[in-house]
Motif scaffolding. Structure first.
Motif, PDB file in Angstrom:
ATOM      1  N   ILE A 129       0.502  -1.150  -0.151  1.00  0.00           N
ATOM      2  CA  ILE A 129      -0.197   0.337   0.167  1.00  0.00           C
ATOM      3  C   ILE A 129       0.664   1.155  -0.038  1.00  0.00           C
ATOM      4  N   PHE A 130       2.287   0.846   0.928  1.00  0.00           N
ATOM      5  CA  PHE A 130       3.419   2.400   0.667  1.00  0.00           C
ATOM      6  C   PHE A 130       3.593   2.603  -0.372  1.00  0.00           C
ATOM      7  N   VAL A 131       4.065   1.366  -1.367  1.00  0.00           N
ATOM      8  CA  VAL A 131       4.047   1.841  -3.052  1.00  0.00           C
ATOM      9  C   VAL A 131       3.132   2.615  -3.874  1.00  0.00           C
ATOM     10  N   GLU A 132       1.678   1.861  -3.231  1.00  0.00           N
ATOM     11  CA  GLU A 132       0.688   2.209  -4.156  1.00  0.00           C
ATOM     12  C   GLU A 132       0.548   4.713  -4.200  1.00  0.00           C
ATOM     13  N   PHE A 133       1.325   4.308  -2.719  1.00  0.00           N
ATOM     14  CA  PHE A 133       0.949   5.382  -2.308  1.00  0.00           C
ATOM     15  C   PHE A 133       2.307   6.934  -2.980  1.00  0.00           C
ATOM     16  N   LEU A 134       3.101   5.673  -3.212  1.00  0.00           N
ATOM     17  CA  LEU A 134       4.247   6.644  -4.451  1.00  0.00           C
ATOM     18  C   LEU A 134       3.517   7.054  -5.005  1.00  0.00           C
ATOM     19  N   GLU A 135       3.462   5.999  -6.177  1.00  0.00           N
ATOM     20  CA  GLU A 135       3.391   5.403  -7.594  1.00  0.00           C
ATOM     21  C   GLU A 135       2.289   6.637  -7.984  1.00  0.00           C
ATOM     22  N   ARG A 136       1.231   7.123  -6.884  1.00  0.00           N
ATOM     23  CA  ARG A 136      -0.097   7.910  -7.000  1.00  0.00           C
ATOM     24  C   ARG A 136       0.309   9.117  -6.844  1.00  0.00           C
ATOM     25  N   SER A 137       0.802  10.222  -5.811  1.00  0.00           N
ATOM     26  CA  SER A 137       1.984  10.557  -5.786  1.00  0.00           C
ATOM     27  C   SER A 137       2.654  11.262  -6.376  1.00  0.00           C
ATOM     28  N   TYR A 225      -0.787  16.917   3.012  1.00  0.00           N
ATOM     29  CA  TYR A 225       1.211  17.183   2.931  1.00  0.00           C
ATOM     30  C   TYR A 225       1.178  17.241   4.770  1.00  0.00           C
ATOM     31  N   ILE A 226       0.444  18.999   4.971  1.00  0.00           N
ATOM     32  CA  ILE A 226       0.996  19.937   6.362  1.00  0.00           C
ATOM     33  C   ILE A 226       0.439  18.607   7.447  1.00  0.00           C
ATOM     34  N   THR A 227      -0.930  18.276   7.268  1.00  0.00           N
ATOM     35  CA  THR A 227      -1.858  16.895   7.988  1.00  0.00           C
ATOM     36  C   THR A 227      -1.132  16.302   8.439  1.00  0.00           C
ATOM     37  N   ILE A 228      -0.270  14.897   7.946  1.00  0.00           N
ATOM     38  CA  ILE A 228       0.201  14.325   7.758  1.00  0.00           C
ATOM     39  C   ILE A 228       2.228  14.430   8.565  1.00  0.00           C
ATOM     40  N   TYR A 229       2.129  15.337   7.753  1.00  0.00           N
ATOM     41  CA  TYR A 229       3.789  16.363   9.168  1.00  0.00           C
ATOM     42  C   TYR A 229       2.631  16.442   9.934  1.00  0.00           C
ATOM     43  N   ARG A 230       2.561  17.343  10.362  1.00  0.00           N
ATOM     44  CA  ARG A 230       2.594  17.545  12.205  1.00  0.00           C
ATOM     45  C   ARG A 230       2.016  16.471  12.977  1.00  0.00           C
ATOM     46  N   ARG A 299      -8.261   2.676   1.121  1.00  0.00           N
ATOM     47  CA  ARG A 299      -6.836   2.644   1.741  1.00  0.00           C
ATOM     48  C   ARG A 299      -6.323   2.441   2.947  1.00  0.00           C
ATOM     49  N   THR A 300      -7.513   2.340   3.610  1.00  0.00           N
ATOM     50  CA  THR A 300      -7.496   2.555   4.785  1.00  0.00           C
ATOM     51  C   THR A 300      -6.050   1.728   5.677  1.00  0.00           C
ATOM     52  N   ALA A 301      -5.722   1.088   5.242  1.00  0.00           N
ATOM     53  CA  ALA A 301      -4.097   0.577   5.364  1.00  0.00           C
ATOM     54  C   ALA A 301      -2.790   1.936   5.786  1.00  0.00           C
ATOM     55  N   PHE A 302      -3.375   2.281   4.385  1.00  0.00           N
ATOM     56  CA  PHE A 302      -1.998   2.943   4.642  1.00  0.00           C
ATOM     57  C   PHE A 302      -1.531   4.764   6.080  1.00  0.00           C
ATOM     58  N   TYR A 303      -2.972   4.732   5.627  1.00  0.00           N
ATOM     59  CA  TYR A 303      -3.305   5.665   6.843  1.00  0.00           C
ATOM     60  C   TYR A 303      -3.619   4.696   7.896  1.00  0.00           C
ATOM     61  N   GLU A 304      -3.886   3.784   8.762  1.00  0.00           N
ATOM     62  CA  GLU A 304      -3.973   3.433   9.904  1.00  0.00           C
ATOM     63  C   GLU A 304      -2.457   2.878   9.809  1.00  0.00           C
ATOM     64  N   THR A 310      -8.424   7.469   9.455  1.00  0.00           N
ATOM     65  CA  THR A 310      -8.966   7.706   7.646  1.00  0.00           C
ATOM     66  C   THR A 310      -9.646   8.371   7.485  1.00  0.00           C
ATOM     67  N   LYS A 311     -10.847   8.505   8.085  1.00  0.00           N
ATOM     68  CA  LYS A 311     -12.568   9.006   7.830  1.00  0.00           C
ATOM     69  C   LYS A 311     -11.957  10.823   8.420  1.00  0.00           C
ATOM     70  N   GLU A 312     -11.316  10.839   9.855  1.00  0.00           N
ATOM     71  CA  GLU A 312     -11.290  12.023  10.708  1.00  0.00           C
ATOM     72  C   GLU A 312      -9.450  12.248   9.632  1.00  0.00           C
ATOM     73  N   PHE A 313      -8.606  12.098   9.567  1.00  0.00           N
ATOM     74  CA  PHE A 313      -7.444  12.982   8.869  1.00  0.00           C
ATOM     75  C   PHE A 313      -8.326  12.948   7.411  1.00  0.00           C
ATOM     76  N   ASP A 314      -9.373  12.572   6.842  1.00  0.00           N
ATOM     77  CA  ASP A 314     -10.044  13.549   5.662  1.00  0.00           C
ATOM     78  C   ASP A 314     -11.025  14.196   5.618  1.00  0.00           C
ATOM     79  N   MET A 315     -11.409  13.846   6.988  1.00  0.00           N
ATOM     80  CA  MET A 315     -13.146  15.333   6.852  1.00  0.00           C
ATOM     81  C   MET A 315     -11.775  16.743   8.135  1.00  0.00           C
ATOM     82  N   HIS A 316     -10.813  16.301   8.349  1.00  0.00           N
ATOM     83  CA  HIS A 316     -10.071  17.560   8.596  1.00  0.00           C
ATOM     84  C   HIS A 316      -9.657  18.015   7.532  1.00  0.00           C
TER      85      HIS A 316
END
Ligand SMILES: [Fe+2]
Ligand SMILES: [Fe+2]
Length: 407
Positions: A129-137, A225-230, A299-304, A310-316
């Protein structure tokens, strides 16, 4: 997924991503697209057969697949012609150009040995799932590079200042895409960006729709990006790959790109000051938010994996992007109304049913018949979300007979 998309190419061809990359079709692209992967451990003598190469040219497209877009470049040139458009604030663009020339992140994207070590430690479903994140980004950044590169080229004569800003933004996006593609090399993979550039279908968008979509794409990118970083700074135990440590400066590039589009839209008040603009602004907000929510919920496996819900992250991200967007769009959605999230969650359930039909053993005709009521339910949910009472917003004062910008 990587195996399904194999297209054997030497890694060196695809990691050397420079702003000189040309756009052979003369098209303009959005921030999104799909990807081809090459396994870099493949021996160089093992050339793909014709059959295999033909197979790889069929790109799987779905409603949620990121896309490329083409636009009306003649109209773009008219919009940025200072003789025709008296709303163009050249002083503001010159100031923005100076900021882009400063190039705050010139020395920011420097890798170290921790990247490869971290990638080697990552195994199982998280690795995939990490590889997929890198691909899409990487693909999203790359198509941004192509879009800005082409706009920089096409506007050179009409408005050299605006053109140079586009070229410098393409420099930023090339850097971002290159850094992500180097990340893929830690997993012994590389994106076939040349294949991508030539093989994708393109959707035509008029310039005003390119402005709405790209502004939202930059701002939502900043908030992601900033939410993941923080989050990872506060919870370092989830820091599983060093790329996230680069997100703080990186997202400032995206924020600057978004601010430039904001300045562009202010120079085109006809795209912000009437009832049609309000309807389109809401439509683009809804499209971008729903696409992200449905994609991420698959892709909840990536965020978890990095310790996020995932849903809280997305809503933020949606709420913050919407608040930022309200400064320029004439209307936005009321995403802070709990009913909006309930509707998004129902769309996730419907989308899961749609995916289940696609993965079933039924013949295509039966699959299509089964899809009809599910798609109808999704459309009805989308329509209901779109028709929720909106929030009037924006920086153009509608009370004046002539549009006035309010800062
Ligand atoms: Fe970027
Ligand atoms: Fe950007």
């Amino acid at each position: 997924m990587a195996a399904e998309m194999a297209l054997v190419k030497p890694i060196s061809k695809f990691t050397n991503l420079s702003p000189k990359f040309s756009n052979p079709k003369g098209f303009c692209y959005s921030k999104f697209s799909t990807i081809r992967m090459s396994a870099t451990t493949q021996p160089s003598t093992n050339k793909p057969s014709k059959k295999k190469a033909a197979k790889t040219t069929a790109i799987k497209e779905t409603l949620l697949t990121p896309r490329f877009y083409t636009t009306d470049f003649d109209e773009m040139e008219m919009l940025f012609n200072t003789e025709i458009n008296k709303n163009l604030n050249q002083d503001e663009f010159v100031a923005l150009l100076q900021e882009f020339k400063t190039d705050y992140n010139q020395t920011h994207f420097v890798r170290n040995k921790e990247f490869k070590e971290a990638a080697d430690k990552m195994q199982g479903p998280l690795r995939q799932i990490f590889v997929e994140f890198l691909e899409r980004s990487c693909t999203a950044e790359f198509s941004g590079f192509l879009l800005y590169k082409e706009l920089g080229r096409r506007l050179k004569k009409t408005n050299p200042v605006v053109a140079e800003i586009f070229s410098l933004m393409s420099r930023d996006e090339a850097r971002h895409a290159g850094f992500l593609n180097k990340g893929l090399s830690d997993f012994n993979l590389a994106l076939d960006l040349g294949f991508l550039t030539k093989a994708r279908k393109y959707t035509f968008f008029k310039p005003k729709f390119i402005f709405y979509a790209t502004y939202l794409s930059e701002k939502i990118g900043y908030w992601r990006y900033i939410t993941i970083y923080r989050h990872l700074k506060a919870n370092p135990e989830f820091q599983c790959y060093p790329i996230f440590e680069f997100f703080e400066n990186w997202c400032q590039d995206e924020n600057r790109h978004g601010d430039f589009f904001s300045a562009l839209m202010k120079a085109q008040p006809q795209f912000l000051n009437d009832w049609k603009a309000k309807l389109w602004a809401r439509f683009f907000c809804l499209s971008v938010y729903v696409t992200m929510y449905l994609n991420d919920c698959q892709r909840t496996a990536f965020y978890e994996g990095i310790g996020l819900n995932t849903k809280e992250f997305d809503m933020h991200v949606i709420i913050e992007t919407n608040r930022t967007t309200a400064r320029i769009f004439p209307a936005v959605l009321d995403v802070e109304n709990p009913e909006f999230k309930r509707k998004l969650d129902r769309m996730v359930e419907i989308n899961e049913k749609l995916i289940a039909v696609g993965e079933s053993e039924d013949i295509p005709l039966v699959k299509n018949l089964k899809r009809i009521p599910i798609i109808a339910a999704l459309v009805s949910e989308l329509l209901a979300a779109y028709l929720m009472p909106p929030i009037e917003s924006g920086s153009v004062d509608f009370a004046e007979s002539e549009p006035q910008l309010v800062y």
